[in-house]
Design an enzyme around this catalytic site. Structure first.
Site, PDB file in Angstrom:
ATOM      1  N   GLY A  21       1.024  -1.690  -0.119  1.00 14.84           N
ATOM      2  CA  GLY A  21      -0.040   0.083  -0.122  1.00 14.84           C
ATOM      3  C   GLY A  21       1.142   1.287  -0.186  1.00 14.84           C
ATOM      4  N   ASP A  98       1.323  -6.431  -7.920  1.00 12.68           N
ATOM      5  CA  ASP A  98      -0.403  -7.282  -7.291  1.00 12.68           C
ATOM      6  C   ASP A  98      -0.256  -8.457  -6.513  1.00 12.68           C
ATOM      7  OD1 ASP A  98      -2.432  -8.187  -7.266  1.00 12.68           O
ATOM      8  OD2 ASP A  98      -3.445  -7.551  -9.778  1.00 12.68           O
ATOM      9  N   ILE A  99      -1.079  -8.016  -5.379  1.00 15.82           N
ATOM     10  CA  ILE A  99      -0.959  -9.000  -4.801  1.00 15.82           C
ATOM     11  C   ILE A  99      -1.673 -10.338  -4.635  1.00 15.82           C
ATOM     12  CG2 ILE A  99      -2.555  -9.597  -2.729  1.00 15.82           C
ATOM     13  CD1 ILE A  99      -1.659  -6.113  -2.071  1.00 15.82           C
ATOM     14  N   ASP A 190      -3.999  -0.463  16.480  1.00 18.15           N
ATOM     15  CA  ASP A 190      -5.410   0.562  16.969  1.00 18.15           C
ATOM     16  C   ASP A 190      -3.909   1.700  17.379  1.00 18.15           C
ATOM     17  OD1 ASP A 190      -6.523   2.579  18.896  1.00 18.15           O
ATOM     18  OD2 ASP A 190      -7.922   0.079  18.879  1.00 18.15           O
ATOM     19  N   HIS A 191      -3.573   2.210  16.143  1.00 16.54           N
ATOM     20  CA  HIS A 191      -3.256   4.083  16.504  1.00 16.54           C
ATOM     21  C   HIS A 191      -3.280   4.830  17.704  1.00 16.54           C
ATOM     22  CE1 HIS A 191      -6.132   6.292  14.567  1.00 16.54           C
ATOM     23  NE2 HIS A 191      -5.018   7.154  15.290  1.00 16.54           N
ATOM     24  N   HIS A 253     -10.769   2.054  19.187  1.00 12.33           N
ATOM     25  CA  HIS A 253     -10.073   3.581  19.718  1.00 12.33           C
ATOM     26  C   HIS A 253     -10.390   3.386  21.364  1.00 12.33           C
ATOM     27  CE1 HIS A 253      -8.146   3.727  15.937  1.00 12.33           C
ATOM     28  NE2 HIS A 253      -8.616   4.835  15.396  1.00 12.33           N
TER      29      HIS A 253
HETATM   30  N1  LIG Z   1      -5.809   6.532   5.085  1.00 13.79           N
HETATM   31  C1  LIG Z   1      -5.897   6.607   6.939  1.00 13.79           C
HETATM   32  O1  LIG Z   1      -5.614   7.682   7.497  1.00 13.79           O
HETATM   33  C2  LIG Z   1      -6.185   5.206   7.553  1.00 13.79           C
HETATM   34  C3  LIG Z   1      -5.893   4.257   6.532  1.00 13.79           C
HETATM   35  N2  LIG Z   1      -6.223   2.848   7.186  1.00 13.79           N
HETATM   36  C4  LIG Z   1      -6.463   2.167   6.961  1.00 13.79           C
HETATM   37  O2  LIG Z   1      -5.097   1.748   6.323  1.00 13.79           O
HETATM   38  C5  LIG Z   1      -5.358   0.398   4.799  1.00 13.79           C
HETATM   39  C6  LIG Z   1      -5.491   1.551   3.774  1.00 13.79           C
HETATM   40  O3  LIG Z   1      -5.844   3.069   3.700  1.00 13.79           O
HETATM   41  P1  LIG Z   1      -5.759   4.041   2.545  1.00 13.79           P
HETATM   42  O4  LIG Z   1      -3.495   3.846   2.749  1.00 13.79           O
HETATM   43  O5  LIG Z   1      -6.090   4.758   3.407  1.00 13.79           O
HETATM   44  O6  LIG Z   1      -6.022   3.381   1.319  1.00 13.79           O
HETATM   45  P2  LIG Z   1      -5.345   3.938  -0.124  1.00 13.79           P
HETATM   46  O7  LIG Z   1      -6.879   3.369  -1.138  1.00 13.79           O
HETATM   47  O8  LIG Z   1      -5.145   5.016  -0.074  1.00 13.79           O
HETATM   48  O9  LIG Z   1      -4.156   2.762  -0.443  1.00 13.79           O
HETATM   49  C7  LIG Z   1      -4.909   1.251  -1.010  1.00 13.79           C
HETATM   50  C8  LIG Z   1      -2.697   1.078  -1.352  1.00 13.79           C
HETATM   51  O10 LIG Z   1      -3.425  -0.198  -1.684  1.00 13.79           O
HETATM   52  C9  LIG Z   1      -2.900  -0.958  -2.440  1.00 13.79           C
HETATM   53  N3  LIG Z   1      -3.306  -1.788  -3.759  1.00 13.79           N
HETATM   54  C10 LIG Z   1      -4.346  -1.788  -4.039  1.00 13.79           C
HETATM   55  N4  LIG Z   1      -4.982  -3.119  -4.348  1.00 13.79           N
HETATM   56  C11 LIG Z   1      -4.141  -3.686  -4.926  1.00 13.79           C
HETATM   57  C12 LIG Z   1      -3.403  -4.277  -4.917  1.00 13.79           C
HETATM   58  N5  LIG Z   1      -3.999  -6.261  -5.604  1.00 13.79           N
HETATM   59  N6  LIG Z   1      -2.122  -5.250  -5.378  1.00 13.79           N
HETATM   60  C13 LIG Z   1      -1.045  -4.160  -4.558  1.00 13.79           C
HETATM   61  N7  LIG Z   1      -1.988  -2.996  -4.410  1.00 13.79           N
HETATM   62  C14 LIG Z   1      -2.740  -3.335  -4.231  1.00 13.79           C
HETATM   63  C15 LIG Z   1      -2.770   0.564  -3.983  1.00 13.79           C
HETATM   64  O11 LIG Z   1      -1.745   1.163  -4.695  1.00 13.79           O
HETATM   65  P3  LIG Z   1      -1.936   0.786  -5.608  1.00 13.79           P
HETATM   66  O12 LIG Z   1      -4.142   1.120  -6.884  1.00 13.79           O
HETATM   67  O13 LIG Z   1      -0.936   1.048  -6.741  1.00 13.79           O
HETATM   68  O14 LIG Z   1      -1.751  -0.846  -6.055  1.00 13.79           O
HETATM   69  C16 LIG Z   1      -2.412   1.771  -2.495  1.00 13.79           C
HETATM   70  O15 LIG Z   1      -1.597   1.902  -1.850  1.00 13.79           O
HETATM   71  C17 LIG Z   1      -7.275   0.299   5.247  1.00 13.79           C
HETATM   72  O16 LIG Z   1      -7.111  -0.635   5.699  1.00 13.79           O
HETATM   73  C18 LIG Z   1      -7.651   2.088   5.751  1.00 13.79           C
HETATM   74  O17 LIG Z   1      -8.418   1.408   6.595  1.00 13.79           O
HETATM   75  C19 LIG Z   1      -6.363   2.845   8.848  1.00 13.79           C
HETATM   76  C20 LIG Z   1      -5.938   4.043   9.714  1.00 13.79           C
HETATM   77  C21 LIG Z   1      -6.397   5.917   9.319  1.00 13.79           C
HETATM   78  O1  LIG Z   2      -8.787   5.343  12.795  1.00 13.10           O
HETATM   79  C1  LIG Z   2      -9.553   6.547  12.967  1.00 13.10           C
HETATM   80  O2  LIG Z   2      -9.143   7.520  13.214  1.00 13.10           O
HETATM   81  C2  LIG Z   2      -8.807   8.846  12.894  1.00 13.10           C
HETATM   82  C3  LIG Z   2      -8.798   9.965  14.532  1.00 13.10           C
HETATM   83  O3  LIG Z   2      -7.613   9.283  14.914  1.00 13.10           O
HETATM   84  P1  LIG Z   2      -6.634  10.787  15.607  1.00 13.10           P
HETATM   85  O4  LIG Z   2      -5.474  10.119  15.612  1.00 13.10           O
HETATM   86  O5  LIG Z   2      -6.816  12.074  14.486  1.00 13.10           O
HETATM   87  O6  LIG Z   2      -7.947  11.330  16.152  1.00 13.10           O
HETATM   88  C4  LIG Z   2     -10.699   9.340  12.798  1.00 13.10           C
HETATM   89  O7  LIG Z   2     -10.357  10.455  11.804  1.00 13.10           O
HETATM   90  C5  LIG Z   2     -10.719   8.079  11.590  1.00 13.10           C
HETATM   91  O8  LIG Z   2     -12.252   8.582  10.975  1.00 13.10           O
HETATM   92  C6  LIG Z   2     -10.346   6.514  12.350  1.00 13.10           C
HETATM   93  O9  LIG Z   2     -10.465   5.629  10.871  1.00 13.10           O
END
Ligand SMILES: NC(=O)C1=CN([C@@H]2O[C@H](COP(=O)(O)OP(=O)(O)OC[C@H]3O[C@@H](n4cnc5c(N)ncnc54)[C@H](OP(=O)(O)O)[C@@H]3O)[C@@H](O)[C@H]2O)C=CC1
Ligand SMILES: O=C1O[C@H](COP(=O)(O)O)[C@@H](O)[C@H](O)[C@H]1O
Length: 518
Positions: A21, A98-99, A190-191, A253
């Site tokens: 990711g 690709d995963i 769980d951040h 959380h």
């Molecule tokens: N963003 C946030 O603030 C937070 C995110 N999370 C969790 O973290 C995880 C990632 O979130 P986020 O970064 O926002 O998601 P994004 O949608 O921004 O990123 C997803 C990533 O997965 C990659 N990806 C998707 N499908 C495939 C595949 N088949 N093979 C390889 N790579 C793949 C994409 O790359 P590409 O398209 O290039 O393949 C991309 O890098 C999720 O579980 C989300 O719930 C948790 C807390 C906060």
């Molecule tokens: O996990 C999550 O947390 C954020 C809030 O995190 P914080 O560290 O900024 O307090 C929340 O916005 C998001 O919806 C949730 O997925």
């Protein structure tokens, strides 16, 4: 590098970090900055490599340039020292993969051998899955089938939330992952557990004679946990509309914070002992089995249009990728009861919501008033003592007590004695992700959630979600920028309590003794 950092780096046996990711939002906003901060502080050492993985094509140079930009935008340190940046950047490579394609994993395994040789790594592997949950299973199987678990050294997997959508889906996910990894090698993030003040709860509770003996239903009237956000769903409408506040913040959380407040003292400050105590709290939660229970103890709301700081805000149903008829809650509050000897009769009120007036995470412990106070009777100016733990954005604690109003014979004055930790050391405390990546690299799972905790939390949450699905509990609208539905105030009012203002606001009559200069 300082001597302490050198010692810590030695404990962090070098590894290849696989960032699945790597082109995603989480990597850009949190993970690259965390890795840079760790490197700058000497906690990564130099025997490590990071492989960025996603489908999009990127050269190593483009990948490093993405990282540089992310650090400029989101990191608490800037990459202004060119020599340091160059040394850091040379540890990063990118591979398009690709995963679902196991062949790519075989190539990845070959690349890993080269990285081991180049950086003097002894075969340790840390797989960070910043991916959608449906990919957690496939990636685990292909890591195994691609040979990545055959190196000598340890193999750990860090998994992002959400861990499932409900108990059955979480169970299925867990069954898949545990076919490949042992529970002790699974680090479920769980951040909130990586936040400085959340980790401080143990110290505040167990290292203070002032609090430890009072931490029970004889002395505590109620506990209030608030996780409020000013933001709406931003660009995550697609995900959030299927999730809602209860699953997005409550299952993880909020219940984790509650366990830190409510757990029994562990016999040792070891990860498994602490997690053993936390899971006992989750097992003791009063389950809301019926629609009536849910109606009586849980409130749900959704923001409508409103205003904050002079800016008009759209309602939730007008947000991008949200169903215009959506019944998803963006707010929930609950009266949670922990049915054990320590906490019988003490309500834990929890609330979280989007588009509330301030961004804050705060825990308020309200102590009981002194019974039959022969000196002061039932005077209305005797406020209860409060211990407030401020988790974010400010970090610190304050204790509210009663004192004599200076110059008066009889009047009582509330005084707040505050230790503002972030004022003391600046806002440059390590980010949650830094701590957690560092802990995973050292094999310390204390601040990650174990499967039994995750499953117990789902058990509690699923019943509420099921009742809501069957129509129990109105979805109340609240204006964006307000403190949520009126019913959340009634919830506390029914017990003779009220929500305490967050951030010590609206308390003009309080004398502050503080290091903030307030
Ligand atoms: N963003 C946030 O603030 C937070 C995110 N999370 C969790 O973290 C995880 C990632 O979130 P986020 O970064 O926002 O998601 P994004 O949608 O921004 O990123 C997803 C990533 O997965 C990659 N990806 C998707 N499908 C495939 C595949 N088949 N093979 C390889 N790579 C793949 C994409 O790359 P590409 O398209 O290039 O393949 C991309 O890098 C999720 O579980 C989300 O719930 C948790 C807390 C906060
Ligand atoms: O996990 C999550 O947390 C954020 C809030 O995190 P914080 O560290 O900024 O307090 C929340 O916005 C998001 O919806 C949730 O997925």
């Amino acid at each position: 590098m300082t001597e302490q950092a050198r010692t810590e780096a030695a404990a962090t046996a070098g590894a290849v970090y696989y960032l699945f990711g790597a082109t995603g939002d989480l990597a850009r906003r949190k993970l690259f900055p965390a890795l840079f901060s760790l490197y700058k502080e000497g906690k990564l050492g130099d025997d490590f490599a990071v492989v960025g993985l996603a489908r999009r094509p990127r050269t190593d140079e483009q990948f490093r340039s993405d990282i540089y930009e992310s650090i400029g935008e989101f990191c608490r340190y800037k990459a202004t020292d060119t020599e340091l940046w160059n040394r850091f950047a040379e540890h990063f490579v990118y591979m398009s993969l690709d995963i679902n394609n196991v062949e790519g994993f075989r190539d990845l395994n070959r690349l890993s051998g080269h990285l081991d040789d180049k950086f003097g790594i002894a075969g340790n592997r840390l797989f960070y899955l910043a991916l959608a949950p449906e990919l957690f299973g496939p990636v685990s199987f292909n890591l195994r089938d691609g040979g990545l678990l055959e190196s000598k050294g340890w193999h750990r997997v860090v998994i992002e939330k959400p861990f499932g959508y409900d108990l059955p889906s979480a169970q299925e996910l867990n069954d898949q992952i545990t076919q490949v990894f042992r529970e002790e090698d699974i680090y479920r993030i769980d951040h909130y557990l990586g936040k400085e003040m959340v980790q401080n709860i143990e110290v505040i509770r167990f290292a203070n004679a002032l609090f430890e003996p009072l931490w029970n239903n004889k002395h505590i009237a109620n506990v209030q946990i608030t996780l409020s956000e000013t933001v709406g769903v931003e660009d995550r409408g697609g995900y959030y509309d299927k999730s809602g506040a209860l699953r997005d913040m409550g299952q993880n959380h909020m219940l984790q914070l509650l366990t830190m407040i409510a757990m029994e003292p562990p016999s040792r400050l070891h990860g498994e002992d602490i997690r053993d105590e936390k899971v006992k709290v989750l097992r003791s939660l009063r389950q809301y089995e019926t629609d009536e229970d849910v109606r009586a103890h849980v409130v749900r709301g959704q923001y409508g249009s409103g205003e904050a700081r002079g800016k008009a805000l759209p309602g939730y149903r007008e947000e991008d990728k949200v169903d215009p008829q959506s019944a998803t809650e963006t707010y929930f509050a609950a009266r949670v009861l922990v049915d054990n000897l320590r906490w019988a009769g003490v309500p834990f009120y929890i609330r979280t919501g989007k588009r509330l007036p301030v961004k804050t995470t705060e825990v308020v412990v309200e102590f009981k008033n002194i019974p039959n106070n022969v000196l002061f009777g039932q005077r209305h100016d005797l406020a209860p003592n409060l211990l407030v733990i401020r988790v974010n954005p400010m970090e610190g604690i304050y204790l509210k007590i009663n004192a004599k109003q200076p110059g008066s014979d009889t009047a009582v004055q509330p005084v707040a004695m505050e230790f503002c930790q972030s004022c003391q050391i600046g806002l440059n405390t390590p980010e949650a992700y830094e701590r957690l990546i560092y802990d995973a690299s050292r094999g310390d799972a204390t601040y990650f959630t174990r499967w039994d905790e995750v499953s117990e939390a789902w058990r509690f949450v699923d019943k509420i979600a099921a009742a809501w699905k069957s129509g129990a509990g109105d979805l109340q609208q609240y204006p964006a920028g307000s403190w949520g539905p009126e019913r959340s105030h009634e919830l506390l009012g029914e017990d003779g309590f009220h929500w305490w203002p967050v951030n010590g606001q609206d308390e003009d009559n309080v004398i502050w003794i503080t290091n903030t200069g307030k």
